[in-house]
Scaffold this motif. Structure first.
Motif, mmCIF file in Angstrom:
data_model
loop_
_atom_site.group_PDB
_atom_site.id
_atom_site.type_symbol
_atom_site.label_atom_id
_atom_site.label_comp_id
_atom_site.label_asym_id
_atom_site.label_seq_id
_atom_site.Cartn_x
_atom_site.Cartn_y
_atom_site.Cartn_z
ATOM 1 N N SER A 293 0.555 -95.939 37.258
ATOM 2 C CA SER A 293 -0.795 -95.531 37.629
ATOM 3 C C SER A 293 -1.646 -95.259 36.400
ATOM 4 C CB SER A 293 -0.754 -94.286 38.537
ATOM 5 O OG SER A 293 -0.101 -93.213 37.883
ATOM 6 N N ALA A 294 -1.016 -94.817 35.296
ATOM 7 C CA ALA A 294 -1.771 -94.587 34.061
ATOM 8 C C ALA A 294 -2.244 -95.892 33.449
ATOM 9 C CB ALA A 294 -0.904 -93.814 33.067
ATOM 10 N N GLN A 295 -1.524 -96.974 33.727
ATOM 11 C CA GLN A 295 -1.862 -98.264 33.101
ATOM 12 C C GLN A 295 -2.700 -99.173 34.010
ATOM 13 O OE1 GLN A 295 1.774 -100.132 31.565
ATOM 14 N NE2 GLN A 295 2.692 -98.123 31.382
ATOM 15 N N CYS A 296 -2.920 -98.736 35.250
ATOM 16 C CA CYS A 296 -3.635 -99.595 36.195
ATOM 17 C C CYS A 296 -5.011 -99.983 35.659
ATOM 18 C CB CYS A 296 -3.798 -98.875 37.541
ATOM 19 S SG CYS A 296 -2.369 -99.020 38.604
ATOM 20 N N ALA A 297 -5.303 -101.260 35.741
ATOM 21 C CA ALA A 297 -6.623 -101.731 35.329
ATOM 22 C C ALA A 297 -7.635 -101.349 36.402
ATOM 23 C CB ALA A 297 -6.595 -103.244 35.138
ATOM 24 N N ALA A 298 -8.653 -100.595 36.004
ATOM 25 C CA ALA A 298 -9.643 -100.123 36.964
ATOM 26 C C ALA A 298 -10.847 -101.051 36.972
ATOM 27 C CB ALA A 298 -10.068 -98.699 36.603
ATOM 28 N N ARG A 299 -11.316 -101.387 38.141
ATOM 29 C CA ARG A 299 -12.450 -102.306 38.259
ATOM 30 C C ARG A 299 -13.790 -101.580 38.229
ATOM 31 N NH1 ARG A 299 -10.467 -106.535 42.981
ATOM 32 N NH2 ARG A 299 -8.638 -107.303 41.871
ATOM 33 N N ASP A 300 -13.800 -100.310 38.560
ATOM 34 C CA ASP A 300 -15.044 -99.549 38.537
ATOM 35 C C ASP A 300 -14.701 -98.084 38.305
ATOM 36 O OD1 ASP A 300 -14.567 -98.228 41.202
ATOM 37 O OD2 ASP A 300 -14.686 -100.309 41.861
ATOM 38 N N PRO A 301 -15.693 -97.246 37.974
ATOM 39 C CA PRO A 301 -15.409 -95.836 37.657
ATOM 40 C C PRO A 301 -14.699 -95.099 38.780
ATOM 41 C CG PRO A 301 -17.619 -96.434 36.951
ATOM 42 C CD PRO A 301 -17.104 -97.601 37.722
ATOM 43 N N ALA A 302 -15.062 -95.367 40.030
ATOM 44 C CA ALA A 302 -14.409 -94.671 41.134
ATOM 45 C C ALA A 302 -12.927 -95.016 41.192
ATOM 46 C CB ALA A 302 -15.097 -95.035 42.455
ATOM 47 N N ASP A 303 -12.604 -96.281 40.975
ATOM 48 C CA ASP A 303 -11.208 -96.701 40.979
ATOM 49 C C ASP A 303 -10.455 -96.103 39.804
ATOM 50 O OD1 ASP A 303 -9.153 -98.259 42.222
ATOM 51 O OD2 ASP A 303 -9.296 -99.666 40.561
ATOM 52 N N ALA A 304 -11.100 -96.034 38.653
ATOM 53 C CA ALA A 304 -10.468 -95.429 37.481
ATOM 54 C C ALA A 304 -10.134 -93.970 37.745
ATOM 55 C CB ALA A 304 -11.403 -95.556 36.281
ATOM 56 N N ARG A 305 -11.051 -93.257 38.332
ATOM 57 C CA ARG A 305 -10.826 -91.844 38.635
ATOM 58 C C ARG A 305 -9.653 -91.686 39.609
ATOM 59 N NH1 ARG A 305 -12.485 -86.735 36.735
ATOM 60 N NH2 ARG A 305 -11.873 -85.248 38.354
ATOM 61 N N LEU A 306 -9.602 -92.533 40.609
ATOM 62 C CA LEU A 306 -8.517 -92.463 41.587
ATOM 63 C C LEU A 306 -7.164 -92.629 40.916
ATOM 64 C CD1 LEU A 306 -7.349 -92.450 44.458
ATOM 65 C CD2 LEU A 306 -7.842 -94.901 44.587
ATOM 66 N N HIS A 307 -7.044 -93.597 40.004
ATOM 67 C CA HIS A 307 -5.757 -93.817 39.354
ATOM 68 C C HIS A 307 -5.404 -92.686 38.396
ATOM 69 C CE1 HIS A 307 -6.216 -97.953 40.898
ATOM 70 N NE2 HIS A 307 -4.909 -97.911 40.905
ATOM 71 N N GLN A 308 -6.401 -92.060 37.793
ATOM 72 C CA GLN A 308 -6.121 -90.869 36.989
ATOM 73 C C GLN A 308 -5.560 -89.757 37.858
ATOM 74 O OE1 GLN A 308 -9.538 -89.598 34.681
ATOM 75 N NE2 GLN A 308 -8.655 -90.517 32.863
ATOM 76 N N GLU A 309 -6.153 -89.589 39.044
ATOM 77 C CA GLU A 309 -5.674 -88.543 39.946
ATOM 78 C C GLU A 309 -4.254 -88.843 40.431
ATOM 79 O OE1 GLU A 309 -8.696 -88.534 42.904
ATOM 80 O OE2 GLU A 309 -10.128 -87.388 41.673
ATOM 81 N N LEU A 310 -3.967 -90.134 40.707
ATOM 82 C CA LEU A 310 -2.609 -90.511 41.098
ATOM 83 C C LEU A 310 -1.618 -90.234 39.965
ATOM 84 C CD1 LEU A 310 -3.280 -93.906 42.922
ATOM 85 C CD2 LEU A 310 -2.583 -91.753 43.976
#
Length: 340
Positions: A293-310
């Motif tokens: 989850s730390a390495q997941c490529a985020a497509r937009d800020p909302a997705d990036a935030r979600l993966h940080q929370e995960l």
């Protein structure tokens, strides 16, 4: 004891008008193929796995050949093949894919190049020779694999990457070309469907890391028997970097690494309680998801935030489980790293 075949006589109560001789309703067809009927419906709706005839009342009717084909699809899916790749293949091609899986042994051991320290330790502990594998060379990391495997020409390049991300694609392509491997098997715990699709487009067999080593042997056999020639020359492209993510607290630092967990599991045989072994598997899985989850490529800020929370949630769960493992290890007299 007699065995059920896939071409029995028509069901005695199949009296629907227009039903063909030897046709089976969906429930019977699914049972003969070893599938839950719900799975069969999903495969048909999403992937077009079969096109059954219809009775006058609209019920699905399957021929014996269709049932045999569904059974082969189920067998191959169980061995790690993606249903998307199998759904529309003809029966003959499915049979060709299944032959290496059904073969009890090969004329010679599979010559293996291995990338991944945990799997190398498992093979060393069990003995590759007993698994019809000839381990030519192993290395711990994909970063060093292209040089380490240069010119080795193995039958199978076996790569274990617990958190498989897009950044691994060019490294996998590089080591395959450097080693001159006939086939590539990639094992993972967590991976995006897009990354899996790209690897399969390159001709790699991609599957979740199996619990049993004999399953890995079958995956290697399947990869050798079902290669995609056009994909072997393809190259992977690195993807765009993840979008910048909002700051969150860092997950708690890890206290039990893979080696520490392996040491605990290795000492379990001397005690009666199996809980340390089970808890170690859970910790490996949770830790793997935390890193993924730390390495997941985020497509937009909302997705990036979600993966940080995960990532944070997984790290907190991992810390709780590590504390439980430490208490359990002390109670059972199992080894812990110095300082704990």
């Amino acid at each position: 004891m007699t065995q059920t075949t896939l071409s029995p006589s028509p069901p005695p109560h199949s009296t629907e008008a227009g039903a063909e001789a030897g046709a089976y309703r969906s429930g019977v067809a699914a049972r003969l193929a070893g599938l839950p009927v719900e799975t069969l419906r999903v495969w048909e709706r999403r992937y077009g796995v079969s096109e059954p005839a219809r009775s006058a009342h609209g019920q699905r009717l399957y021929s014996g050949a269709q049932v045999r084909r569904l059974a082969l699809v189920k067998q191959l899916v169980d061995q790690g093949h993606p249903i998307r790749a199998l759904a529309r293949l003809p029966l003959q091609q499915l049979q060709q894919l299944s032959e290496p899986l059904a073969a009890p042994s090969r004329a010679r051991s599979i010559r293996l190049a291995l990338v991944g320290a945990p799997l190398a330790r498992r093979l060393a502990a069990s003995g590759a020779d007993g698994l019809a594998l000839q381990l030519l060379r192993s290395c711990a990391s994909l970063d060093d694999a292209a040089e380490a495997m240069r010119g080795l020409a193995p039958d199978v390049l076996l790569i274990e990457a617990a958190e498989l991300v897009d950044a691994a694609l060019p490294l996998i392509a590089a080591v395959r070309q450097s080693a001159g491997a006939s086939a590539v098997v990639v094992l993972y715990r967590f991976c995006s469907s897009a990354t899996i699709r790209q690897l399969r487009a390159l001709g790699c067999l991609v599957a979740r890391t199996p619990a049993d080593l004999p399953e890995i042997v079958m995956l290697c056999q399947a990869a050798l028997g079902a290669q995609a020639p056009a994909a072997r020359a393809a190259n992977a492209n690195a993807t765009a970097a993840p979008a910048e993510q909002a700051a969150l607290p860092a997950p708690p630092p890890r206290q039990l690494d893979d080696q520490a967990l392996a040491a605990i599991v290795g000492a379990v045989n001397s005690v009666s309680c199996e809980c340390p072994r089970h808890l170690a598997e859970i910790l490996l899985t949770v830790g793997s998801f935390e890193r993924y989850s730390a390495q997941c490529a985020a497509r937009d800020p909302a997705d990036a935030r979600l993966h940080q929370e995960l990532n944070l949630a997984a790290g907190q769960a991992r810390a709780l489980l590590e504390a439980a493992m430490q208490r359990l290890a002390r109670a059972e007299g199992l080894p812990l790293p110095a300082g704990l």
